[in-house]
Scaffold this active site. Structure first.
Site, mmCIF file in Angstrom:
data_model
loop_
_atom_site.group_PDB
_atom_site.id
_atom_site.type_symbol
_atom_site.label_atom_id
_atom_site.label_comp_id
_atom_site.label_asym_id
_atom_site.label_seq_id
_atom_site.Cartn_x
_atom_site.Cartn_y
_atom_site.Cartn_z
ATOM 1 N N HIS A 184 0.840 -1.197 0.000
ATOM 2 C CA HIS A 184 0.000 0.000 0.000
ATOM 3 C C HIS A 184 0.877 1.250 0.000
ATOM 4 O O HIS A 184 2.096 1.156 0.200
ATOM 5 C CB HIS A 184 -0.929 0.023 1.227
ATOM 6 C CG HIS A 184 -2.140 -0.855 1.076
ATOM 7 N ND1 HIS A 184 -2.134 -2.187 1.402
ATOM 8 C CD2 HIS A 184 -3.382 -0.575 0.613
ATOM 9 C CE1 HIS A 184 -3.330 -2.703 1.139
ATOM 10 N NE2 HIS A 184 -4.108 -1.747 0.658
ATOM 11 N N LYS B 185 -0.388 4.950 4.629
ATOM 12 C CA LYS B 185 -1.397 4.111 5.296
ATOM 13 C C LYS B 185 -1.019 3.929 6.767
ATOM 14 O O LYS B 185 0.145 3.707 7.089
ATOM 15 C CB LYS B 185 -1.481 2.746 4.580
ATOM 16 C CG LYS B 185 -2.590 1.862 5.118
ATOM 17 C CD LYS B 185 -2.787 0.635 4.251
ATOM 18 C CE LYS B 185 -3.760 -0.350 4.854
ATOM 19 N NZ LYS B 185 -5.108 0.211 5.073
#
Ligand code: NAD
Length: 267
Positions: free
Chosen positions: A156, A160
């Protein structure tokens, strides 16, 4: 009388909400009944989503929209803080909720199920609308019956906050339903640098990669004697969730009660 499904979008000015507005405005079977957002109100919903004016001004007040727009479905991509209240309000007005916002507790879901049953309408809470990610989980669970040695790697963006991702946790849970706990690897293995082997879950490992430029990817790698199998899903942009949202809007018209999880619609 049009037989289009009339949709209210809550969170219409947010990253996901704008995609939903676009989906609704561009799909012949759907009609935008109203658009609601706390921070982007008084703007045209179409223009906010990067399209020509749609003639629907984003408002701040969900309850008035529910009361006055003869909507069939509320799609909510707001924040965990408000999603429960918005869902209960939609049910009260007989508008079927399709909720992408995350963070519902099991108690809230069963309470909302009861409210849907009492009103005789359907509802959907789906923490992941990506059809590809749901298929990855299902395929991985199938493979784990034959390849019990596996590792999950998820990728990701670097901003995040949580690790591993909710999707990786859900994948691990689904795999664990069919795979007996088995501690993989060498029992005498030692980490020279702490964390090198990733997070431990029921005997296998989950690794979280965080880099700028990455949106969302997940890989499950299975190892067997003389072979390996990799199952991988790549999300490149939010539009990738929209076929799932569209399916959710259509399905919620067909049943009664609250369904939790988009996987229920993917056989
Ligand atoms: P975002 O911050 O870009 O957008 C949220 C929007 O909701 C903002 O414009 C905000 O002003 C608005 N808002 C907040 N409270 C509101 C309220 N009470 N009424 C109306 N509008 C309100 O966030 P995002 O990236 O679009 O994500 C939204 C949610 O969707 C998060 O919970 C996220 O985890 C979830 N999400 C789910 C999926 C899925 O597949 N289900 C995919 C991506 C994100």
């Amino acid at each position: 009388m049009s037989n289009k499904i009339r949709v209210i979008v809550a969170g219409a000015g947010g990253r996901m909400g704008k995609e939903v507005v676009k989906l609704v405005l561009e799909d012949d079977a759907l009609e935008l009944a109203a658009a609601v957002d706390r921070s982007s109100h008084e703007q045209d919903a179409g223009r906010l989503a990067g399209l020509p004016d749609a003639g629907i001004i984003v408002s701040e007040d969900l309850e008035s929209a529910l009361a006055s727009s003869a909507a069939d479905v509320l799609v909510d991509f707001t924040t965990p803080q408000f999603a429960y209240i918005n869902t209960a309000l939609a049910i009260k007005y007989g508008v079927r909720p399709v909720i992408g916002t995350t963070g519902f507790t099991p108690e809230q879901i069963s309470e909302l199920d009861k409210q849907c049953q009492d009103q005789g309408i359907g509802g959907l809470i789906a923490p992941n609308f990506s059809i590809g990610a749901i298929l990855l989980m299902k395929f991985a669970a199938q493979a784990a019956k034959y390849f019990p040695h596996l590792e999950i790697i998820e990728y990701h963006g670097d901003q995040k906050l949580d690790a591993p991702s909710g999707t990786a946790i859900k994948t691990a849970e689904i795999i664990s339903e069919v795979r007996k706990e088995l501690r993989q690897g060498n029992p005498e293995e030692e980490e020279i640098i702490e964390g090198s082997r990733g997070g431990y879950y029921n005997g296998f490992r989950i690794h979280s990669v965080r880099l700028p430029g990455v949106f969302a990817q997940e890989e499950v790698i299975f190892g067997g004697f003389g072979q390996s199998l990799k199952i991988r899903h790549d999300s490149y942009e939010r539009a990738g969730y929209m076929p799932g949202v569209k399916l959710g809007i259509e399905k919620v018209m067909e049943y009664t009660g609250m369904i939790y999880g988009f996987d229920h619609f993917i056989e």
